[in-house]
Write a protein that holds these residues in place. Structure first.
Motif, PDB file in Angstrom:
ATOM      1  N   THR A 148       0.854  -1.194   0.000  1.00  0.00           N
ATOM      2  CA  THR A 148       0.000   0.000   0.000  1.00  0.00           C
ATOM      3  C   THR A 148       0.885   1.237   0.000  1.00  0.00           C
ATOM      4  N   LYS A 149       0.578   2.188  -0.900  1.00  0.00           N
ATOM      5  CA  LYS A 149       1.446   3.357  -1.025  1.00  0.00           C
ATOM      6  C   LYS A 149       0.735   4.673  -0.746  1.00  0.00           C
ATOM      7  N   LYS A 150      -0.609   4.679  -0.711  1.00  0.00           N
ATOM      8  CA  LYS A 150      -1.341   5.926  -0.533  1.00  0.00           C
ATOM      9  C   LYS A 150      -2.086   5.907   0.807  1.00  0.00           C
ATOM     10  N   THR A 151      -2.097   7.049   1.484  1.00  0.00           N
ATOM     11  CA  THR A 151      -2.792   7.138   2.760  1.00  0.00           C
ATOM     12  C   THR A 151      -4.298   6.958   2.593  1.00  0.00           C
ATOM     13  N   SER A 152      -4.839   7.416   1.463  1.00  0.00           N
ATOM     14  CA  SER A 152      -6.276   7.235   1.220  1.00  0.00           C
ATOM     15  C   SER A 152      -6.612   5.747   1.138  1.00  0.00           C
ATOM     16  N   GLN A 206       5.053   4.590   4.309  1.00  0.00           N
ATOM     17  CA  GLN A 206       4.651   5.897   3.792  1.00  0.00           C
ATOM     18  C   GLN A 206       3.132   6.046   3.790  1.00  0.00           C
ATOM     19  N   ALA A 207       2.416   4.938   3.613  1.00  0.00           N
ATOM     20  CA  ALA A 207       0.963   5.004   3.531  1.00  0.00           C
ATOM     21  C   ALA A 207       0.334   5.243   4.903  1.00  0.00           C
TER      22      ALA A 207
END
Length: 299
Positions: A148-152, A206-207
């Motif tokens: 997973t790379k995005k906080t959303s 980062q996520a």
């Protein structure tokens, strides 16, 4: 990730370790001392004045007194910890013993115990985590969690497994710290949220790192300060499948020894009152003979 549960893996043996709050609290207290910075008052504080005692015979205390005249300071007591403007009692030194050594065996015992406590729903809820909507404890998600790379996307994953309530609880708890710490780059306090444990960081750090209260940890670097914040066991942990599988190699016959309980059943009252023990005990002896009353021979 849709939040669908993968086939349940066999629970790693470390989750069966004995839960020892005394060891966890002892190790946590000592580990927490190892990130302190040395502090002390100035060597000159309270001593930067010329003062000497007036000696005896003048009906005043023998404390050193500031010399000279023409000012209210002259004749005032100096140097002593009971004096205005004097030094403190036992001035603090930077060479105090700040750090603590902890037995490696004790540290490993504490981590294993904290891991076992994180798999007990009652202890997780007692720590204050909001896990009412979580399908199972420990919560194991697919290994694709690690990419997973995005906080959303991270928020969607947490919402799909019912773990977002705990994050929102942490976010709502943010408030200004009481005391001087608010001036010293420690302005806000925040409750702890979930601990995301991964095997390989393919973007998961980062996520999740920007979500309030959420912490991340690699399974090969498990830290007691994260597993039992404040020395209190039962942290809500979100595992990736790969991280759970790695526990069998880190702990057990191939890796670190899993501590065993001194007693398999610690309920002493139940043991003593069991039929097996009561059947071989001698019956309680009672003394039917009443003791003679001591009488005064003179009366």
């Amino acid at each position: 990730l849709t939040g669908e549960k993968p086939p349940p893996p066999p629970l790693p043996a470390v989750f069966e370790a004995p839960i020892r709050p005394d060891i966890v609290q002892f190790v946590h207290t000592n580990m927490n001392k190892n990130n302190r910075q040395a502090y002390a008052v100035s060597m000159k504080a309270g001593k930067q004045v010329s003062a000497s005692s007036w000696g005896t015979g003048r009906a005043v205390a023998r404390i050193p007194r500031v010399g000279g005249g023409g000012t209210s300071r002259s004749g005032q007591g100096a140097f002593g910890n009971m004096c205005r403007g004097g030094r403190m009692f036992a001035p603090t030194k930077t060479w105090r013993k700040w750090n603590r050594k902890i037995n490696t065996t004790q540290k490993r015992y504490a981590v294993a115990s904290a891991l076992a406590a994180s798999a007990v729903p009652a202890l997780v809820m007692a720590r204050g985590h909001k896990v009412d909507e979580v399908p199972e404890i420990p919560l194991v998600l697919d290994t694709s969690l690690e990419s997973t790379k995005k906080t959303s996307a991270a928020k969607d994953i947490l919402a799909s497994v019912g773990a977002l309530d705990d994050v929102e609880k942490a976010a709502a708890s943010k408030q200004v710290r009481a005391g001087k710490g608010k001036m010293r780059n420690r302005r806000y306090t925040l409750r702890r949220g979930p601990l995301v444990i991964y095997n390989e960081n393919d973007g998961v750090a980062q996520a999740f790192r920007n979500l309030p209260g959420v912490e991340l940890c690699c399974v090969s670097r498990l830290n007691l300060l994260q597993l039992a914040p404040g020395g209190h066991m039962g942290r809500f942990c979100i595992w990736s499948q790969a991280a759970v599988e790695a526990l069998d190699t880190i702990y057990g016959s191939e890796g670190k020894r899993i501590p065993s309980a001194s007693m398999t059943n610690a309920d002493l009252a139940r043991l003593i009152n069991s039929d097996e023990i009561q059947s071989v005990l001698k019956p309680a002896m009672c003394n039917d003979k009443k003791p003679l009353r001591k009488k005064n021979a003179i009366k």
